[in-house]
Enzyme design. Structure first.
Site, PDB file in Angstrom:
ATOM      1  N   TYR A   5     -50.150  42.398  -5.732  1.00 51.05           N
ATOM      2  CA  TYR A   5     -50.751  43.675  -5.365  1.00 51.05           C
ATOM      3  C   TYR A   5     -52.033  43.871  -6.155  1.00 51.05           C
ATOM      4  CZ  TYR A   5     -48.034  45.161  -9.509  1.00 51.05           C
ATOM      5  OH  TYR A   5     -47.473  45.275 -10.760  1.00 51.05           O
ATOM      6  N   ASP A  58     -37.573  52.372 -22.101  1.00 52.71           N
ATOM      7  CA  ASP A  58     -36.818  51.141 -22.323  1.00 52.71           C
ATOM      8  C   ASP A  58     -35.881  51.225 -23.516  1.00 52.71           C
ATOM      9  OD1 ASP A  58     -37.888  49.907 -20.136  1.00 52.71           O
ATOM     10  OD2 ASP A  58     -39.283  48.628 -21.246  1.00 52.71           O
TER      11      ASP A  58
END
Length: 399
Positions: A216, A302
């Site tokens: 992308y 995270d």
């Protein structure tokens, strides 16, 4: 006197949390263990759910200035090259969810957040400072000790220090992250010097047996991000293992795939770019609010819920966490520990759902045999319905 939040970690999650906390009226001290604020060069996909958070912080224009906005997501077979399904993004995503689907260079998003923080007088940034230990004092403050022995006090501590979080290690004592069995090859290349057939203005996912690839645009479309994920063995040192990857390893992993995918991946060699290799690690899904907040200490991103990248929501969930943290911290007539628990109560189930769905997507993406045939048939028949995710992009809480 303003309440003070101590933030461990200067990545995207830590910066987003610090910005959110200042919007909630808190003073913030952010501590990054590295000597400078920086981010690894790689791309990020941000769905409308996380772009709406950036809009709420007044960052729509800065984001538009650095991101790319693909018009569609296309899924193709890595073996035959044939299209399997498409989902319109661009204006269609804005119409459905009130925000665009953006793709951005990680360093650009990091810099955008840093620039926004530089305008917040209630923020202090500290580099080269690692949080070592913390303890809650009897007078409703949290005491933090740095690796160099300095002691700091605040009203709350947020661990946004990533997959190998030292704050989590003390708060939860639940061991090390687990290796997923997958390895990610990542590369970024300038698009200007590529032949037109190698450039891209959309998100393309290539699904193959025991592998998949994604490409992308980022940086306003000037660069292309490529990711190849394959099954592989765990390295000896998971925590510090990140190195340049040999292009022949990538070519070997793609043996048997179609020429169109090999041409897409060939953009790296054409531009004399370099592959980097990471082992992908995660943890079991969040089991309850106590996995995200206890007392005056909370976890975000995270550090709280590392996940596999097969929903492209790692950064998105950290940004959503920050938005919910802002709402909780702004409840100034409530005890801080209860505010943090409110944050965790409102986040843990959504994060767990995304963790579960991400792992499931990995199995679907890498399917073999009859499961692969069934997957491809379903995508051809129900493509847009399978690719669109209103539960994620248009969550009723307004993320």
């Amino acid at each position: 006197m303003s309440e003070q939040l101590l933030v461990a970690g200067g990545g995207i999650g830590g910066l987003a949390a610090a910005l959110a906390a200042t919007h909630a009226g808190w003073d913030v001290r952010l501590y990054e263990r590295a000597p400078v604020f920086s981010e690894v060069g790689a791309g990020i996909q941000l769905g409308p759910n996380s772009v709406r958070c950036l809009q709420a912080w007044g960052l729509q224009k800065p984001f538009q200035a650095v991101a790319a906005f693909p018009e569609r997501l296309q899924v193709r077979s890595a073996l035959s090259g044939q299209p399997l399904a498409e989902l319109e993004l661009g204006a269609a995503a804005i119409a459905r969810y009130g925000a665009a689907y953006g793709t951005v260079h990680r360093a650009d998003l990091h810099a955008l957040l840093l620039e926004a923080l530089s305008k917040r007088p209630s923020l202090q940034l500290h580099t080269g400072v690692a949080i070592d230990r913390f303890a809650e004092a009897g007078n409703s403050v949290v005491q933090v000790r740095t690796a160099r022995g300095r002691e700091i006090e605040g009203d709350a501590l947020l661990g946004a220090d990533g997959l190998w979080s030292t704050v989590r290690a003390q708060l939860l004592a639940d061991g090390r992250p687990r290796f997923s069995g997958h390895l990610a090859y990542r590369a970024l290349v300038p698009q200007g010097g590529l032949p037109k057939r190698m450039r891209t203005s959309q998100v393309t996912a290539w699904l193959g047996p025991r592998l998949h690839a994604v490409q992308y645009p980022v940086r306003r479309g000037e660069m292309q991000n490529l990711v190849l994920i394959v099954h592989g063995e765990a390295p000896d040192d998971l925590e510090n293992w990140d190195h340049s990857a040999n292009a022949t390893d990538v070519q070997s992993a793609l043996a048997g795939t179609c020429s169109a995918l090999q041409d897409a991946i060939g953009a790296v060699a054409h531009s004399r770019g370099q592959w980097r290799l990471w082992p992908l690690c995660d943890r079991p899904p969040v089991a309850g609010p106590a996995d995200m907040a206890r007392g005056l200490v909370a976890l975000l991103g995270d550090a709280a819920h590392p996940m596999r990248p097969y929903l492209a929501q790692g950064a998105g969930m950290a940004i959503e966490d920050a938005a919910e943290l802002q709402r909780a911290l702004a409840m100034h007539d409530v005890e801080v520990s209860l505010r943090l628990r409110r944050y965790a109560l409102n986040r843990w189930q959504r994060n767990a759902r995304v963790q579960v769905r991400s792992a499931r997507n990995g199995r679907i993406f890498h399917a073999t045999g009859a499961m692969r045939w069934g997957r491809d048939a379903a995508l051809r028949t129900l493509g847009p319905r399978l690719l669109d995710m209103p539960w994620l992009y248009g969550d009723s809480k307004g993320y």
